[in-house]
Design a protein around this motif. Structure first.
Motif, short mmCIF file in Angstrom:
data_model
loop_
_atom_site.label_atom_id
_atom_site.label_comp_id
_atom_site.label_asym_id
_atom_site.label_seq_id
_atom_site.Cartn_x
_atom_site.Cartn_y
_atom_site.Cartn_z
N LEU A 108 2.77 -3.95 -0.62
CA LEU A 108 3.88 -2.99 -0.46
C LEU A 108 4.94 -3.48 0.51
N LEU A 109 4.99 -4.78 0.79
CA LEU A 109 6.07 -5.31 1.60
C LEU A 109 7.36 -5.44 0.80
N GLU A 110 7.24 -5.50 -0.52
CA GLU A 110 8.39 -5.49 -1.42
C GLU A 110 8.12 -4.55 -2.57
N LYS A 111 9.19 -4.05 -3.17
CA LYS A 111 9.06 -3.20 -4.35
C LYS A 111 9.24 -4.05 -5.61
N PRO A 112 8.45 -3.79 -6.64
CA PRO A 112 8.65 -4.53 -7.89
C PRO A 112 9.92 -4.07 -8.60
N SER A 171 9.92 -3.71 -11.78
CA SER A 171 9.32 -2.75 -12.71
C SER A 171 7.81 -2.90 -12.62
N GLY A 172 7.11 -1.94 -13.21
CA GLY A 172 5.66 -1.92 -13.12
C GLY A 172 5.20 -0.99 -12.01
N ALA A 173 3.89 -0.94 -11.79
CA ALA A 173 3.33 0.00 -10.83
C ALA A 173 2.13 -0.59 -10.10
N VAL A 174 1.94 -0.12 -8.86
CA VAL A 174 0.79 -0.50 -8.03
C VAL A 174 0.02 0.77 -7.69
N TYR A 175 -1.30 0.74 -7.93
CA TYR A 175 -2.15 1.89 -7.64
C TYR A 175 -3.23 1.49 -6.65
N TYR A 176 -3.46 2.35 -5.67
CA TYR A 176 -4.61 2.23 -4.79
C TYR A 176 -5.52 3.42 -5.10
#
Length: 330
Positions: free
Chosen positions: A55-59, A61-66
């Motif tokens: 999460l130091l940069e934003k994509p 597009s796409g998604a990150v889930y914890y």
């Protein structure tokens, strides 16, 4: 803490205007409480990917889930709070030369306004954990590379993270120190039930530390799976190149030529006289170019490079495959 990536993409423009797709549609699932390796050559997109996952940069597009919760679109306050629950270890330590070892470890706790008494207790705990008890007052300049990385690991653990990111954490260290740091990370992972994401270009690091791995090439995942499977059954060209360059401690290459065939075998087969049996059974000749056995996830994995020729070559190759040997042509 499990991590899930869905079709992550990140592009950059170079100084001359060239568009670089550093991360080009990556989807991954990283289980909780494991050490997960991400390996690739320089420029493959590893560092960009870890910055997106952490999460130091934003994509773009796409998604990150914890743990099924989407985190890449968090607002500023929530994003900062989430980042504090992740630790990061870097190749060049990133320590403050103006602070002592204890002062470096204390820094993230001070940022969070932790009471001084709690900071002192936590710092002492962490120094003990990383094998630096009594070294809290040492100047950073007086420490060896391995000791500096131990301080960096302690600092990354200060706020009780649930994820630990290691970005080329052993690249600046000699082989013996690398092994000690990997042993420490494995020990900490078990004690703290951490999810560890290890970014590296060293296949030895993957072999010695990770249980699962993804191989990156030009911003894409070209292969993924358990470390033992990747070592015994590499499929992608880049993975095979990594495997060709890795050297087990007892690997011997006595010929400049690599050999026409690569034989890969695992477990009890590493102790069987398969080559001797092969020569007796078939009308062939075998010229061994090199070979060795290494331990991968508590399993013996062997590789043999050889020229095999003769009237019954195809029968010999079929026999090896029937015996569970993986046979590849170089």
């Amino acid at each position: 803490m499990s991590i899930k990536l869905e079709d992550l993409r990140k592009e950059y423009k170079t100084a001359d205007g060239t568009l670089v797709r550093a991360v080009n549609g990556i989807s991954l699932e990283i289980p909780s409480n494991t050490i997960y390796g991400i390996i690739g050559k320089s420029g493959a997109g590893k560092s960009t990917l870890v910055r997106l996952i952490s999460l130091l940069e934003k994509p773009d597009s796409g998604a990150v889930y914890y743990d099924q919760n989407r985190v890449d679109h968090l607002e500023k306050a929530a994003l900062i709070e989430r980042r504090r629950k992740s630790g990061m270890i870097f190749q060049n330590f990133n320590l403050f030369s103006s602070r002592t070892a204890a002062g470096n470890i204390a820094y993230p706790l001070e940022i969070c306004k932790t009471p001084a008494a709690q900071i002192k207790t936590r710092v002492e705990e962490l120094l003990e954990l990383v094998g630096l008890a009594g070294k809290g007052g040492a100047k950073i300049s007086s420490l060896s590379g391995g000791q500096k990385q131990r301080v960096a690991i302690a600092r990354a653990l200060a706020n009780y993270p649930d994820i630990l990111f290691c970005d080329e954490a052993t690249s600046a260290l000699d082989p013996q120190t690398t092994r000690s740091i990997l042993d420490l990370i494995r020990d900490i992972q078990k004690k703290m039930n951490l999810t560890v994401v290890m970014i590296t270009h060293q296949m030895e690091v993957v072999r010695d530390a990770c249980s699962l791995v993804s191989v990156l090439d030009e911003g894409r995942v070209v292969e993924e799976g358990s470390v033992s499977d990747i070592f015994t059954r590499p499929k992608a060209a880049i993975t095979k190149e990594f495997m060709a360059n890795i050297r087990a401690a007892n690997y011997v290459q006595w010929s400049e030529e690599k050999g026409v065939y690569v034989l890969r075998f695992e477990g009890p087969k590493t102790d069987e006289p398969l080559v001797s049996e092969l020569i007796k059974k078939f009308d062939i000749e075998v010229n061994i170019r090199g070979g060795g056995i290494q331990d991968v996830q508590n399993k013996k994995v062997g590789v043999l490079r050889a020229d095999i020729s003769g009237n019954e070559l195809q029968k010999a190759v079929a026999f090896l495959k029937e015996r569970g040997v993986i046979v590849e042509e170089e």
